[in-house]
Scaffold this motif. Structure first.
Motif, short mmCIF file in Angstrom:
data_model
loop_
_atom_site.label_atom_id
_atom_site.label_comp_id
_atom_site.label_asym_id
_atom_site.label_seq_id
_atom_site.Cartn_x
_atom_site.Cartn_y
_atom_site.Cartn_z
N ALA A 45 -22.19 -0.88 27.90
CA ALA A 45 -23.43 -0.23 28.33
C ALA A 45 -23.84 0.88 27.37
O ALA A 45 -25.02 1.01 27.02
N LEU A 46 -22.88 1.68 26.93
CA LEU A 46 -23.20 2.76 26.01
C LEU A 46 -23.64 2.25 24.65
O LEU A 46 -24.58 2.78 24.05
N VAL A 47 -22.99 1.20 24.17
CA VAL A 47 -23.39 0.60 22.89
C VAL A 47 -24.80 0.02 22.99
O VAL A 47 -25.60 0.12 22.06
N ALA A 48 -25.12 -0.59 24.13
CA ALA A 48 -26.43 -1.21 24.32
C ALA A 48 -27.51 -0.21 24.72
O ALA A 48 -28.68 -0.57 24.84
N GLY A 49 -27.13 1.05 24.94
CA GLY A 49 -28.10 2.05 25.34
C GLY A 49 -28.48 1.99 26.81
O GLY A 49 -29.57 2.41 27.19
N ASP A 50 -27.58 1.44 27.63
CA ASP A 50 -27.83 1.31 29.06
C ASP A 50 -27.11 2.41 29.86
O ASP A 50 -26.52 2.15 30.90
N GLY A 51 -27.20 3.63 29.37
CA GLY A 51 -26.51 4.74 30.02
C GLY A 51 -26.97 4.98 31.45
O GLY A 51 -26.15 5.29 32.33
N ALA A 52 -28.26 4.84 31.71
CA ALA A 52 -28.78 5.04 33.07
C ALA A 52 -28.22 3.99 34.02
O ALA A 52 -27.88 4.29 35.17
N ASP A 53 -28.13 2.75 33.55
CA ASP A 53 -27.56 1.69 34.37
C ASP A 53 -26.08 1.96 34.66
O ASP A 53 -25.60 1.72 35.77
N LEU A 58 -21.74 3.60 38.33
CA LEU A 58 -20.66 4.50 38.73
C LEU A 58 -20.94 5.14 40.09
O LEU A 58 -20.04 5.26 40.93
N LEU A 59 -22.18 5.53 40.31
CA LEU A 59 -22.55 6.08 41.62
C LEU A 59 -22.44 5.01 42.71
O LEU A 59 -22.03 5.30 43.84
N GLY A 60 -22.77 3.76 42.36
CA GLY A 60 -22.61 2.66 43.31
C GLY A 60 -21.15 2.43 43.65
O GLY A 60 -20.81 2.14 44.80
N ALA A 61 -20.27 2.58 42.67
CA ALA A 61 -18.83 2.44 42.92
C ALA A 61 -18.37 3.51 43.91
O ALA A 61 -17.63 3.22 44.84
N VAL A 62 -18.83 4.74 43.69
CA VAL A 62 -18.46 5.83 44.59
C VAL A 62 -19.02 5.58 45.99
O VAL A 62 -18.33 5.78 47.00
N ALA A 63 -20.28 5.14 46.06
CA ALA A 63 -20.91 4.91 47.36
C ALA A 63 -20.20 3.80 48.14
O ALA A 63 -19.92 3.96 49.35
N TYR A 64 -19.89 2.69 47.47
CA TYR A 64 -19.23 1.58 48.17
C TYR A 64 -17.81 1.99 48.59
O TYR A 64 -17.36 1.68 49.70
#
Length: 159
Positions: A45-53, A58-64
């Protein structure tokens, strides 16, 4: 991304098999596998520039994880096991990486699949209200169904 999602597929299939066979999510497979897949997704994700995703994932992991932890505590460990709680973060990460809607659909589909399986067992006399069922497979089915449907545009997702 295809490579990391294929790794996620392999892990979730292996965990589904172990949960169906032994009624448990195997920590020695789940925990290192989930960590490796989280790092792999982060790097891609970081290499592809998908930092927001990635942040959303990560927030979804915490929420679930938080949601399953609450269910575990409310149920006193009955009906929803600690292994299911430990499986939730990687499912939440990969579903929410696509969108919040994908995570929402994953949780909804999980509940429907788990409910249908439980109802079928009761209807066909294969168990009673105290029959233990592995819940990891419905969680995996829910996540993968939502991911697949989101990727083909078959489910409504909020912008």
């Amino acid at each position: 991304l295809l490579f990391v999602y294929l790794g996620f597929l392999v892990l979730t299939l292996a965990l589904t098999v172990t949960d169906l066979e032994d009624f448990r999510i195997v920590d020695r497979l789940n925990l290192p596998g989930s960590l490796i897949l989280a790092v792999a997704l982060a790097v891609v994700a970081l290499v592809a520039g998908d930092g927001a995703d990635l942040v959303r994932g990560l927030l979804g992991a915490v929420a679930y994880f938080a949601g399953t932890t609450v269910m575990f505590v409310i149920g006193g460990g009955r009906g929803f096991g600690a292994g299911d709680v430990k499986l939730a973060p990687v499912l939440g990460l990969y579903a929410a990486f696509i969108s919040w809607g994908t995570l929402g659909w994953a949780v909804f589909i999980t509940a429907v699949v788990g409910g249908v399986v439980g109802a079928a067992i009761l209807i066909f006399g294969r168990g009673g209200k105290d029959t233990e069922l592995p819940y990891g497979p419905p969680m995996v089915i829910g996540a993968w169904t939502a991911i697949a449907l989101a990727l083909v545009g078959a489910i409504p997702l909020p912008a």
